[in-house]
Design a protein around this motif. Structure first.
Motif, PDB file in Angstrom:
ATOM      1  N   ARG A  47       0.957  -1.172   0.157  1.00 16.10           N
ATOM      2  CA  ARG A  47      -0.150  -0.037  -0.082  1.00 16.10           C
ATOM      3  C   ARG A  47       0.959   1.358   0.011  1.00 16.10           C
ATOM      4  N   ALA A  48       1.934   1.147   0.617  1.00 12.62           N
ATOM      5  CA  ALA A  48       2.973   2.345   0.774  1.00 12.62           C
ATOM      6  C   ALA A  48       3.120   2.633  -0.822  1.00 12.62           C
ATOM      7  N   ALA A  49       3.761   1.674  -1.497  1.00 11.39           N
ATOM      8  CA  ALA A  49       4.030   1.806  -2.897  1.00 11.39           C
ATOM      9  C   ALA A  49       2.961   2.681  -3.537  1.00 11.39           C
ATOM     10  N   GLN A  50       1.742   2.259  -3.404  1.00 11.08           N
ATOM     11  CA  GLN A  50       0.594   2.766  -4.148  1.00 11.08           C
ATOM     12  C   GLN A  50       0.326   4.395  -3.533  1.00 11.08           C
ATOM     13  N   ALA A  56       3.092   6.376  -2.298  1.00  9.02           N
ATOM     14  CA  ALA A  56       3.931   7.150  -2.914  1.00  9.02           C
ATOM     15  C   ALA A  56       3.794   7.573  -4.362  1.00  9.02           C
ATOM     16  N   GLY A  57       3.169   6.468  -5.135  1.00 11.47           N
ATOM     17  CA  GLY A  57       3.189   6.684  -6.422  1.00 11.47           C
ATOM     18  C   GLY A  57       2.105   7.806  -6.743  1.00 11.47           C
ATOM     19  N   ALA A  58       0.939   7.919  -5.896  1.00  8.67           N
ATOM     20  CA  ALA A  58      -0.172   8.736  -5.931  1.00  8.67           C
ATOM     21  C   ALA A  58       0.408  10.299  -5.407  1.00  8.67           C
ATOM     22  N   TRP A  59       1.252  10.128  -4.531  1.00  6.05           N
ATOM     23  CA  TRP A  59       1.725  11.440  -3.927  1.00  6.05           C
ATOM     24  C   TRP A  59       2.642  12.266  -4.863  1.00  6.05           C
ATOM     25  N   HIS A  60       3.616  11.242  -5.658  1.00 12.34           N
ATOM     26  CA  HIS A  60       4.374  11.641  -6.848  1.00 12.34           C
ATOM     27  C   HIS A  60       3.709  12.363  -7.923  1.00 12.34           C
ATOM     28  N   LEU A  61       2.510  11.863  -8.152  1.00 11.19           N
ATOM     29  CA  LEU A  61       1.644  12.573  -9.225  1.00 11.19           C
ATOM     30  C   LEU A  61       1.017  13.938  -8.712  1.00 11.19           C
ATOM     31  N   LYS A  62       1.011  14.057  -7.554  1.00  8.21           N
ATOM     32  CA  LYS A  62       0.579  15.140  -6.969  1.00  8.21           C
ATOM     33  C   LYS A  62       1.573  16.171  -6.582  1.00  8.21           C
ATOM     34  N   GLY A  63       2.885  16.125  -7.220  1.00 11.24           N
ATOM     35  CA  GLY A  63       3.644  16.866  -6.971  1.00 11.24           C
ATOM     36  C   GLY A  63       4.774  16.653  -5.693  1.00 11.24           C
ATOM     37  N   GLY A  64       4.937  15.338  -5.358  1.00 10.08           N
ATOM     38  CA  GLY A  64       5.524  15.071  -3.899  1.00 10.08           C
ATOM     39  C   GLY A  64       7.325  14.988  -4.286  1.00 10.08           C
ATOM     40  N   GLY A  65       7.372  15.013  -5.551  1.00 11.98           N
ATOM     41  CA  GLY A  65       8.654  15.097  -5.913  1.00 11.98           C
ATOM     42  C   GLY A  65       9.826  14.100  -5.320  1.00 11.98           C
ATOM     43  N   VAL A  66      10.875  14.592  -4.936  1.00  6.80           N
ATOM     44  CA  VAL A  66      12.001  13.707  -4.734  1.00  6.80           C
ATOM     45  C   VAL A  66      11.440  12.827  -3.491  1.00  6.80           C
ATOM     46  N   LEU A  67      10.828  13.253  -2.393  1.00  4.04           N
ATOM     47  CA  LEU A  67      10.591  12.636  -1.261  1.00  4.04           C
ATOM     48  C   LEU A  67       9.413  11.527  -1.556  1.00  4.04           C
ATOM     49  N   ALA A  68       8.683  11.658  -2.498  1.00  7.60           N
ATOM     50  CA  ALA A  68       7.587  10.868  -3.114  1.00  7.60           C
ATOM     51  C   ALA A  68       8.479   9.645  -3.722  1.00  7.60           C
ATOM     52  N   ARG A  69       9.363   9.907  -4.514  1.00  7.53           N
ATOM     53  CA  ARG A  69      10.180   8.707  -5.352  1.00  7.53           C
ATOM     54  C   ARG A  69      10.860   8.007  -4.138  1.00  7.53           C
ATOM     55  N   GLN A  70      11.608   8.691  -3.163  1.00  5.35           N
ATOM     56  CA  GLN A  70      12.192   8.046  -2.101  1.00  5.35           C
ATOM     57  C   GLN A  70      11.524   7.180  -1.184  1.00  5.35           C
ATOM     58  N   CYS A  71      10.320   7.526  -1.085  1.00  2.00           N
ATOM     59  CA  CYS A  71       9.463   7.019  -0.149  1.00  2.00           C
ATOM     60  C   CYS A  71       8.956   5.543  -0.964  1.00  2.00           C
ATOM     61  N   LEU A  72       8.783   5.767  -2.157  1.00  2.00           N
ATOM     62  CA  LEU A  72       8.392   4.585  -3.030  1.00  2.00           C
ATOM     63  C   LEU A  72       9.627   3.470  -3.013  1.00  2.00           C
ATOM     64  N   ALA A  73      10.820   3.998  -3.303  1.00  2.00           N
ATOM     65  CA  ALA A  73      12.059   3.132  -3.290  1.00  2.00           C
ATOM     66  C   ALA A  73      12.131   2.377  -1.699  1.00  2.00           C
ATOM     67  N   PHE A  74      11.652   3.126  -0.604  1.00  2.00           N
ATOM     68  CA  PHE A  74      11.628   2.379   0.679  1.00  2.00           C
ATOM     69  C   PHE A  74      10.658   1.247   0.531  1.00  2.00           C
ATOM     70  N   ALA A  75       9.275   1.468  -0.106  1.00  2.00           N
ATOM     71  CA  ALA A  75       8.576   0.470  -0.083  1.00  2.00           C
ATOM     72  C   ALA A  75       8.797  -0.751  -0.972  1.00  2.00           C
TER      73      ALA A  75
END
Length: 238
Positions: A22-25, A27-46
């Motif tokens: 669920r965290a990957a989902q 993070a992906g949604a967060w990046h689409l909303k402009g989460g930037g680097v932090l969103a991609r990093q969180c996706l990587a951790f997931a």
């Protein structure tokens, strides 16, 4: 704005611990909303939590490029290090070395962090059988991160593989000083003793590895090594 970003990152990392899929989902949604680097990093951790090493590495690499595009070179360098470690975990040694080359090309990566990156690149070079390059990286890692027992352990192992038993003995002693109860250190001490033709010392080291961390992978390897030795008091096979 900064507090909102910190809160979003903390929320995502909490989700990684609770439910990495669920965290990957998220993070992906967060990046689409402009989460930037932090969103991609969180996706990587997931992805890391799911042991999806190539996906994690790719996410870290994308985050690193995004950070570099925003002229945040220090963040980009650290993200390249994380990408390199994910590639190492997946056994992709050439890709790991490339990521770590990028990290080490940044002047913002300094001190212990730079030493750890040199250590990681040494691991990649060993995986590629580029032992001379690994030796150079490890020597630099020991200067920059002299208190890291892993650096001394890997240096000792590499020295043994390269036939430099004097260096191997000195470095494993340094590792033992820094991590006296580490089974991997004791295991390597045993391997060095065997290479030096000292089976009695090897036996003591293997027994110490088992005692230090019973049930660990290192203890299992030490027991296998003991099983290959002649029983105590009997001569070793020529």
């Amino acid at each position: 704005m900064l507090m909102m970003l910190i809160a979003a990152e903390a929320s995502c990392l909490d989700e990684v611990r609770a439910d990495p899929v669920r965290a990957a989902q998220i993070a992906g949604a967060w990046h689409l909303k402009g989460g930037g680097v932090l969103a991609r990093q969180c996706l990587a951790f997931a992805y890391l939590a799911q042991q999806r090493w190539p996906s994690a590495a790719t996410a870290f690499e994308q985050a690193a490029r995004e950070a570099a595009a925003g002229r945040d070179e220090a963040v980009a360098a650290n993200l390249w290090v994380q990408a390199g470690n994910a590639r190492l975990a997946g056994g992709e040694y050439a890709a790991a070395r490339l990521a770590l080359d990028k990290a080490l090309s940044a002047p913002d990566l300094t001190g212990m962090a730079r030493g750890e990156a040199r250590l990681d690149r040494a691991r990649a070079n060993v995986g590629l059988n580029a032992l001379a390059e690994a030796r150079t990286d490890l020597d630099e890692a020991l200067k920059l991160a002299p208190d890291d027992p892993l650096a001394w352990l890997l240096s000792a192992t590499l020295a043994r593989r390269m036939g430099d038993l004097d260096r191997a003995r000195a470095d494993i002693a340094a590792a033992g000083t820094r991590a006296p109860d580490d089974a991997m250190v004791a295991l390597e001490a045993g391997q060095i003793a065997l290479a030096a033709g000292a089976p009695a010392a090897a036996r003591l080291a293997f027994e110490a590895a088992i005692k230090a961390q019973p049930g660990s992978d290192a203890a299992g390897m030490a027991q296998a090594a003991l099983d290959r030795l002649a029983p105590a008091g009997q001569p070793e096979a020529p």
